[in-house]
Design a protein around this motif. Structure first.
Motif, PDB file in Angstrom:
ATOM      1  N   SER A 207       1.492  -0.983   0.541  1.00  0.00           N
ATOM      2  CA  SER A 207       0.104  -0.204  -0.419  1.00  0.00           C
ATOM      3  C   SER A 207       0.839   0.981  -0.127  1.00  0.00           C
ATOM      4  CB  SER A 207      -1.010  -0.296   1.061  1.00  0.00           C
ATOM      5  OG  SER A 207      -1.843  -0.984   1.699  1.00  0.00           O
ATOM      6  N   PHE A 208       2.230   0.978   0.500  1.00  0.00           N
ATOM      7  CA  PHE A 208       2.735   2.266   0.669  1.00  0.00           C
ATOM      8  C   PHE A 208       3.527   2.675  -0.626  1.00  0.00           C
ATOM      9  CE2 PHE A 208       7.535   4.220   1.962  1.00  0.00           C
ATOM     10  CZ  PHE A 208       6.630   5.200   2.560  1.00  0.00           C
ATOM     11  N   LEU A 209       3.899   1.301  -1.289  1.00  0.00           N
ATOM     12  CA  LEU A 209       4.635   1.765  -2.473  1.00  0.00           C
ATOM     13  C   LEU A 209       3.361   2.550  -3.781  1.00  0.00           C
ATOM     14  CD1 LEU A 209       5.978  -1.779  -3.802  1.00  0.00           C
ATOM     15  CD2 LEU A 209       6.780   0.084  -3.035  1.00  0.00           C
ATOM     16  N   ASN A 210       2.706   2.314  -3.570  1.00  0.00           N
ATOM     17  CA  ASN A 210       1.334   2.620  -4.257  1.00  0.00           C
ATOM     18  C   ASN A 210       1.798   2.542  -5.896  1.00  0.00           C
ATOM     19  OD1 ASN A 210      -0.765   4.012  -5.402  1.00  0.00           O
ATOM     20  ND2 ASN A 210       0.255   6.323  -4.536  1.00  0.00           N
ATOM     21  N   ILE A 211       2.064   1.981  -5.743  1.00  0.00           N
ATOM     22  CA  ILE A 211       3.285   2.103  -7.758  1.00  0.00           C
ATOM     23  C   ILE A 211       1.992   2.532  -8.400  1.00  0.00           C
ATOM     24  CG2 ILE A 211       3.338  -0.675  -7.400  1.00  0.00           C
ATOM     25  CD1 ILE A 211       6.183  -0.518  -8.808  1.00  0.00           C
ATOM     26  N   ASN A 212       2.233   2.986  -9.542  1.00  0.00           N
ATOM     27  CA  ASN A 212       2.062   3.668 -10.859  1.00  0.00           C
ATOM     28  C   ASN A 212       2.442   1.489 -12.063  1.00  0.00           C
ATOM     29  OD1 ASN A 212       2.400   3.617 -13.955  1.00  0.00           O
ATOM     30  ND2 ASN A 212       1.106   5.952 -13.111  1.00  0.00           N
ATOM     31  N   THR A 213       0.819   1.997 -12.074  1.00  0.00           N
ATOM     32  CA  THR A 213       0.328   0.404 -13.034  1.00  0.00           C
ATOM     33  C   THR A 213       1.398   0.354 -14.388  1.00  0.00           C
ATOM     34  OG1 THR A 213      -1.946   0.243 -11.513  1.00  0.00           O
ATOM     35  CG2 THR A 213      -1.052  -1.344 -13.384  1.00  0.00           C
ATOM     36  N   GLU A 214       1.247   1.393 -14.787  1.00  0.00           N
ATOM     37  CA  GLU A 214       1.918   1.555 -16.081  1.00  0.00           C
ATOM     38  C   GLU A 214       3.357   1.724 -15.929  1.00  0.00           C
ATOM     39  OE1 GLU A 214       1.999   1.690 -20.376  1.00  0.00           O
ATOM     40  OE2 GLU A 214       0.766   1.871 -19.215  1.00  0.00           O
ATOM     41  N   PHE A 215       3.869   1.788 -15.046  1.00  0.00           N
ATOM     42  CA  PHE A 215       5.213   1.581 -14.737  1.00  0.00           C
ATOM     43  C   PHE A 215       5.514   0.314 -14.101  1.00  0.00           C
ATOM     44  CE2 PHE A 215       8.535   1.448 -10.903  1.00  0.00           C
ATOM     45  CZ  PHE A 215       9.407   2.060 -12.217  1.00  0.00           C
ATOM     46  N   LEU A 216       5.195  -0.311 -13.304  1.00  0.00           N
ATOM     47  CA  LEU A 216       5.230  -1.668 -12.756  1.00  0.00           C
ATOM     48  C   LEU A 216       4.809  -2.164 -14.153  1.00  0.00           C
ATOM     49  CD1 LEU A 216       4.726  -3.856 -10.944  1.00  0.00           C
ATOM     50  CD2 LEU A 216       2.254  -3.611 -10.734  1.00  0.00           C
ATOM     51  N   LYS A 217       3.989  -2.152 -15.378  1.00  0.00           N
ATOM     52  CA  LYS A 217       4.029  -3.529 -16.318  1.00  0.00           C
ATOM     53  C   LYS A 217       5.088  -3.095 -17.324  1.00  0.00           C
ATOM     54  CE  LYS A 217       0.192  -2.746 -19.307  1.00  0.00           C
ATOM     55  NZ  LYS A 217      -1.237  -2.598 -19.324  1.00  0.00           N
ATOM     56  N   THR A 218       5.624  -1.510 -17.476  1.00  0.00           N
ATOM     57  CA  THR A 218       6.915  -1.622 -18.480  1.00  0.00           C
ATOM     58  C   THR A 218       8.865  -1.589 -18.200  1.00  0.00           C
ATOM     59  OG1 THR A 218       6.707   1.064 -18.092  1.00  0.00           O
ATOM     60  CG2 THR A 218       5.270  -0.167 -19.746  1.00  0.00           C
ATOM     61  N   ALA A 219       8.296  -1.219 -16.309  1.00  0.00           N
ATOM     62  CA  ALA A 219       9.955  -0.883 -15.759  1.00  0.00           C
ATOM     63  C   ALA A 219      10.819  -2.229 -16.180  1.00  0.00           C
ATOM     64  CB  ALA A 219       9.614  -0.916 -14.735  1.00  0.00           C
ATOM     65  N   THR A 220      12.122  -2.153 -15.778  1.00  0.00           N
ATOM     66  CA  THR A 220      12.862  -3.254 -15.944  1.00  0.00           C
ATOM     67  C   THR A 220      12.911  -3.608 -14.760  1.00  0.00           C
ATOM     68  OG1 THR A 220      15.464  -2.148 -15.517  1.00  0.00           O
ATOM     69  CG2 THR A 220      14.640  -2.387 -18.092  1.00  0.00           C
ATOM     70  N   ASP A 221      13.747  -4.659 -14.951  1.00  0.00           N
ATOM     71  CA  ASP A 221      14.294  -5.001 -12.849  1.00  0.00           C
ATOM     72  C   ASP A 221      14.339  -4.174 -12.618  1.00  0.00           C
ATOM     73  OD1 ASP A 221      12.667  -8.044 -13.175  1.00  0.00           O
ATOM     74  OD2 ASP A 221      14.248  -9.027 -14.600  1.00  0.00           O
ATOM     75  N   TYR A 222      15.858  -3.512 -13.139  1.00  0.00           N
ATOM     76  CA  TYR A 222      16.713  -3.140 -12.519  1.00  0.00           C
ATOM     77  C   TYR A 222      15.943  -1.890 -12.036  1.00  0.00           C
ATOM     78  CZ  TYR A 222      20.422   0.595 -11.194  1.00  0.00           C
ATOM     79  OH  TYR A 222      21.095   1.400 -10.836  1.00  0.00           O
ATOM     80  N   GLU A 223      15.406  -1.083 -12.682  1.00  0.00           N
ATOM     81  CA  GLU A 223      14.429   0.589 -12.340  1.00  0.00           C
ATOM     82  C   GLU A 223      13.170  -0.197 -11.728  1.00  0.00           C
ATOM     83  OE1 GLU A 223      14.117   2.180 -17.007  1.00  0.00           O
ATOM     84  OE2 GLU A 223      12.773   0.840 -16.346  1.00  0.00           O
TER      85      GLU A 223
END
Length: 242
Positions: A207-223
């Motif tokens: 919940s704290f992460l509140n991660i953006n869905t588009e970023f979760l879908k497209t980010a590299t493992d390193y990012e």
């Protein structure tokens, strides 16, 4: 004469004290090249994380178990492979070399306890594919076109409690799918000693992460690992404050 003899005897002793000092290479940068191996059977893909424990940063290894990391000679390195015991190495007390080559043999994790159903942990590659495929289940929405074609249907879709519930359920399923994937990723990070999360802190941290869905879908493992590490530092500080 006695003074001259004392000077002669002192010269070689002074020379020995200078040459006897060994240089300290512990702050020097070295490269550690290694490979992890399971000698019991052929592993097709090694899910490896190599962590510099001294500074809390790491890299991912290659699929064949090989890796290369640059660290200071005094630093402690942890090599973690999913399903195996973490191996720790350090070259602090070794003779200095710019490059160290190591071959590490893995030992499977063994658990003794009550009978439980164990689900195999997914690899980062599998989770990367799942991240890319995150999609919300389609539900009917009101458009100008269908409102003109059938005003009654448009009103029903827009105001019906049942249709509103369908959209709400679809949204909840969408968020649950993201949370499930994040939960699997965090488990890998915890097993690799990248994060230190307790079992009861997973949901709170997600919940704290509140991660953006588009970023979760497209980010590299390193990012993704860089983003999550940064968020975890804030999370840990807040927890310490309480």
């Amino acid at each position: 004469m006695k003074t001259f003899l004392f000077i002669l005897l002192s010269i070689p002793l002074f020379g020995l004290s200078q040459t006897d000092q060994k240089p300290n290479y512990n702050d020097s940068l070295i490269t550690v090249k290694g490979v992890v191996k399971d000698t019991s059977y052929d592993v097709g893909f090694y899910n490896t994380v190599v962590m510099n424990k001294s500074i809390g940063k790491g890299i991912f290894g290659e699929y064949d178990g090989s890796f290369s990391i640059s660290v200071q000679k005094k630093h402690k390195i942890g090599i973690s492979v999913v399903g195996y015991q973490t191996i720790y190495i350090s070259f602090k007390d070794s003779a200095y070399k710019p490059v160290y080559n190591v071959e590490l043999f893995l030992q499977s994790l063994e658990y003794v306890g009550e009978e439980v159903i164990v689900h195999p942990q997914k690899t980062l590659e599998q989770l990367k594919e799942e991240r890319a495929q995150i999609a919300k289940r389609e539900v009917p929405v009101v458009t100008v076109e269908n409102a003109i074609q059938s005003p009654i249907t448009a009103l029903y879709v827009a105001f019906s409690k049942r249709e509103k519930t369908k959209r709400l359920v679809a949204e909840m399923e969408y968020k649950d799918k993201q949370a499930d994937i994040l939960r699997e990723i965090l488990k890998i990070y915890v097993n690799a000693d990248i994060l230190t999360l307790k079992d009861n802190e997973f949901e709170e941290f997600i919940s704290f992460l509140n991660i953006n869905t588009e970023f979760l879908k497209t980010a590299t493992d390193y990012e993704l690992i860089t983003y999550i590490q940064g968020k975890y530092e804030h999370f840990a500080k807040i927890k310490e404050g309480f």
